[in-house]
Design an enzyme around this catalytic site. Structure first.
Site, PDB file in Angstrom:
ATOM      1  N   GLU A 173      40.162  44.453  32.563  1.00 23.68           N
ATOM      2  CA  GLU A 173      41.607  44.283  32.803  1.00 23.68           C
ATOM      3  C   GLU A 173      42.448  45.046  31.782  1.00 23.68           C
ATOM      4  O   GLU A 173      42.773  44.523  30.711  1.00 23.68           O
ATOM      5  CB  GLU A 173      41.987  42.796  32.749  1.00 23.68           C
ATOM      6  CG  GLU A 173      43.472  42.574  33.040  1.00 23.68           C
ATOM      7  CD  GLU A 173      43.905  41.109  32.978  1.00 23.68           C
ATOM      8  OE1 GLU A 173      43.066  40.244  32.674  1.00 23.68           O
ATOM      9  OE2 GLU A 173      45.091  40.839  33.212  1.00 23.68           O
ATOM     10  N   LYS A 215      40.614  44.986  37.152  1.00 22.60           N
ATOM     11  CA  LYS A 215      41.817  44.156  37.331  1.00 22.60           C
ATOM     12  C   LYS A 215      43.000  44.891  36.719  1.00 22.60           C
ATOM     13  O   LYS A 215      43.338  44.681  35.550  1.00 22.60           O
ATOM     14  CB  LYS A 215      41.600  42.794  36.664  1.00 22.60           C
ATOM     15  CG  LYS A 215      42.813  41.874  36.722  1.00 22.60           C
ATOM     16  CD  LYS A 215      42.492  40.448  36.314  1.00 22.60           C
ATOM     17  CE  LYS A 215      43.746  39.614  36.225  1.00 22.60           C
ATOM     18  NZ  LYS A 215      43.505  38.190  36.056  1.00 22.60           N
ATOM     19  N   SER A 257      49.143  39.834  38.641  1.00 25.26           N
ATOM     20  CA  SER A 257      50.508  39.775  39.183  1.00 25.26           C
ATOM     21  C   SER A 257      51.545  40.187  38.145  1.00 25.26           C
ATOM     22  O   SER A 257      52.617  40.684  38.505  1.00 25.26           O
ATOM     23  CB  SER A 257      50.824  38.383  39.728  1.00 25.26           C
ATOM     24  OG  SER A 257      50.747  37.384  38.744  1.00 25.26           O
TER      25      SER A 257
HETATM   26  C1  5MM Z   1      46.181  33.347  32.967  1.00 27.74           C
HETATM   27  O1  5MM Z   1      46.618  34.132  31.855  1.00 27.74           O
HETATM   28  C2  5MM Z   1      45.615  34.976  31.306  1.00 27.74           C
HETATM   29  C3  5MM Z   1      45.396  34.727  29.841  1.00 27.74           C
HETATM   30  O2  5MM Z   1      46.566  34.881  29.103  1.00 27.74           O
HETATM   31  P1  5MM Z   1      46.574  34.633  27.483  1.00 27.74           P
HETATM   32  O3  5MM Z   1      45.220  34.992  26.953  1.00 27.74           O
HETATM   33  O4  5MM Z   1      47.661  35.562  27.045  1.00 27.74           O
HETATM   34  O5  5MM Z   1      46.903  33.208  27.258  1.00 27.74           O
HETATM   35  C4  5MM Z   1      45.974  36.439  31.615  1.00 27.74           C
HETATM   36  O6  5MM Z   1      45.073  37.337  31.029  1.00 27.74           O
HETATM   37  C5  5MM Z   1      45.932  36.600  33.095  1.00 27.74           C
HETATM   38  O7  5MM Z   1      44.608  36.431  33.551  1.00 27.74           O
HETATM   39  C6  5MM Z   1      46.412  37.966  33.529  1.00 27.74           C
HETATM   40  O8  5MM Z   1      47.526  38.377  32.801  1.00 27.74           O
HETATM   41  C7  5MM Z   1      46.794  37.904  34.986  1.00 27.74           C
HETATM   42  O9  5MM Z   1      47.746  36.868  35.136  1.00 27.74           O
HETATM   43  P2  5MM Z   1      49.135  37.206  35.836  1.00 27.74           P
HETATM   44  O10 5MM Z   1      49.972  35.978  35.614  1.00 27.74           O
HETATM   45  O11 5MM Z   1      49.672  38.451  35.197  1.00 27.74           O
HETATM   46  O12 5MM Z   1      48.761  37.419  37.285  1.00 27.74           O
END
Ligand code: 5MM
Length: 337
Positions: A173, A215, A257
Site C-alpha cells: 500500500e 492497494k 478510499s
Molecule cells: C484503517 O486505517 C488504516 C491504518 O491507519 P493507521 O495505521 O494510520 O492508524 C489505514 O492504513 C487504512 O487501511 C488505509 O488508509 C485505507 O483506509 P481508507 O480509510 O483510506 O480507505
C-alpha cells in the site's frame, strides 16, 4: 495452506473486496472519541466485533485487515478474532507496519517503519490465523522527494519479501495522499513515480507479483482543489497510471478510499471498472480495500450503544454491498459520470 497466488486471487475474487479495520490504537481511539465512545481495549474490541459479525459480510468481503491488538483479542464468546473470521468465511489479515516517522533530508517526507523483528512477528501472526498482511507508505504528492519515494519503495519491498518467505500474502500500500489543493495531474504524476519505484524494488527483492495485492490510491484531485475530477476522468487517469506501472501478473488491485465518502469512492470504482471493461479484459481485478468509506457510517450509528449495533451493521452492509457492486464491472455510477 493455500498457495500465495491462490490467497491473493481469492482476496480479489469477483464481487469481493477487503475491509480495512486495522486502525492503530491511537487512530482508533481518536475515532471512537469523535463518535462519543470512551476508548479502551474493550470498546475497540466491541467495535471490531460488531464489524466482523455483520450478517452477510462474507458476501461482499473476502478479507478483513486487523491490527496487532485486535488479532490478539477474543470475541465476547471467547473465540479469537482470527479463528472467528475464518469461521465466518473471511480471511484474516494483519497490519504489520509500525507507522510513519520523518525522513531526514527529504523536504518533510515520511518513511514507514517496522522491518526490525518482522520475520518473527509474521510467524506469530500466522499462528493466530493471518493469511495476509498490510504495510502502508504515505507520500505527499505536492512535495514528493526522490528520497521519500526510494526509502518507502525499498521498505515496502523488504516487507513484501519477508511476507512471501513466511507464506503470507503482502498487501502493498503506497498511499499518495489526497489532502491538499493540488489538481489531478499532480496526483497522477506522483503516483506514476511512486508505483514505478515500488515495482522496481519489488522485482529487485525477488517478490513474486502473482502473490501480492496492490492497494493504491485512485488518481483524484486534492481535497481542497477547486477543480474536482469527475468519475470518468478519475477512471481514465487511474487506468493510465496502472497500465504504465503494474505488471499484468499481479492478480488484483484493491483501492484505498483515502478520505472519500462511500458514494464517491464507489462511483469512482464503478467508473474505473466500466472503462477497464470497455477496453477489453484488464489483467488485474479492480476492487476495494476501503477503511473509512465502509465503516464511518457504522461507527457514527453505533456510538457505543449496544441497542444501536444492528443499525450500525445495516449501514456497514449497505456500504459493502455498494462497493461490491462497483467492483463487478459496468454499473451506473451514483455520482456524476
Ligand atoms: C484503517 O486505517 C488504516 C491504518 O491507519 P493507521 O495505521 O494510520 O492508524 C489505514 O492504513 C487504512 O487501511 C488505509 O488508509 C485505507 O483506509 P481508507 O480509510 O483510506 O480507505
Amino acid at each position: 495452506m493455500l498457495g500465495l497466488d491462490k490467497v491473493a486471487t481469492a482476496l480479489v475474487a469477483p464481487g469481493k473486496g477487503i475491509l480495512a479495520a486495522d486502525e492503530s490504537i491511537a487512530t482508533m481511539s481518536k475515532r471512537l472519541e469523535t463518535a462519543g465512545v470512551t476508548p479502551s481495549a474493550d470498546t475497540r474490541r466491541d467495535y471490531r466485533q460488531l464489524l466482523l459479525t455483520t450478517p452477510g459480510l462474507d458476501s461482499w468481503v473476502s478479507g478483513i485487515i486487523l491490527c496487532d491488538e485486535t488479532l490478539g483479542q477474543d470475541l465476547s464468546d471467547g473465540t479469537p478474532f482470527g479463528e472467528a473470521a475464518t469461521a465466518l468465511g473471511i480471511m484474516a489479515g494483519i497490519k504489520v507496519d509500525k507507522g510513519v516517522t520523518s525522513l531526514p533530508f527529504s523536504d518533510g517526507g515520511f518513511v514507514t517503519e517496522g522491518l526490525d523483528g518482522l520475520r518473527g512477528r509474521l510467524d506469530a501472526y500466522r499462528e493466530r490465523g493471518a493469511v495476509f498482511a498490510k504495510w502502508r507508505a504515505v507520500l505527499n504528492p505536492a512535495s514528493l522527494h526522490w528520497r521519500t519515494v526510494h526509502a518507502n519503495a525499498h521498505a515496502l519491498a523488504r516487507y513484501a519479501a519477508l511476507c512471501q518467505a513466511a507464506g503470507i500474502v503482502p498487501i502493498v500500500e503506497p498511499e499518495v495522499l489526497m489532502d491538499g489543493s493540488h489538481g489531478i495531474a499532480v496526483c497522477q504524476a506522483a503516483t506514476t513515480t511512486v508505483l514505478a519505484a515500488v515495482f522496481g524494488e519489488l522485482d529487485a527483492m525477488g517478490v513474486d507479483p502473482r502473490g501480492i495485492v496492490l492497494k493504491p490510491n485512485m488518481i483524484i484531485s486534492g481535497t481542497e482543489s477547486e477543480d474536482q475530477a469527475r468519475p470518468a476522468e478519475v477512471a481514465r487517469d487511474t487506468l493510465q497510471v496502472l497500465t504504465a506501472t503494474v505488471p499484468p501478473a499481479v492478480p488484483g488491485i484493491a483501492f484505498l478510499s483515502g478520505g472519500q465518502s462511500n458514494e464517491q469512492a464507489c462511483a469512482n470504482l464503478a467508473a474505473i471498472n466500466a472503462q477497464a471493461a470497455a477496453g477489453g479484459t484488464p489483467p488485474w481485478r479492480l476492487t476495494f480495500s476501503f477503511g473509512r468509506a465502509l465503516v464511518s457510517d457504522a461507527l457514527r450509528a453505533w456510538h457505543g450503544v449496544a441497542a444501536s449495533a444492528a443499525d450500525a451493521q445495516d449501514k456497514l452492509a449497505a456500504n459493502c454491498r455498494r462497493a461490491s457492486e462497483a467492483s463487478k464491472g459496468p454499473v451506473t455510477a451514483a455520482v456524476g459520470a
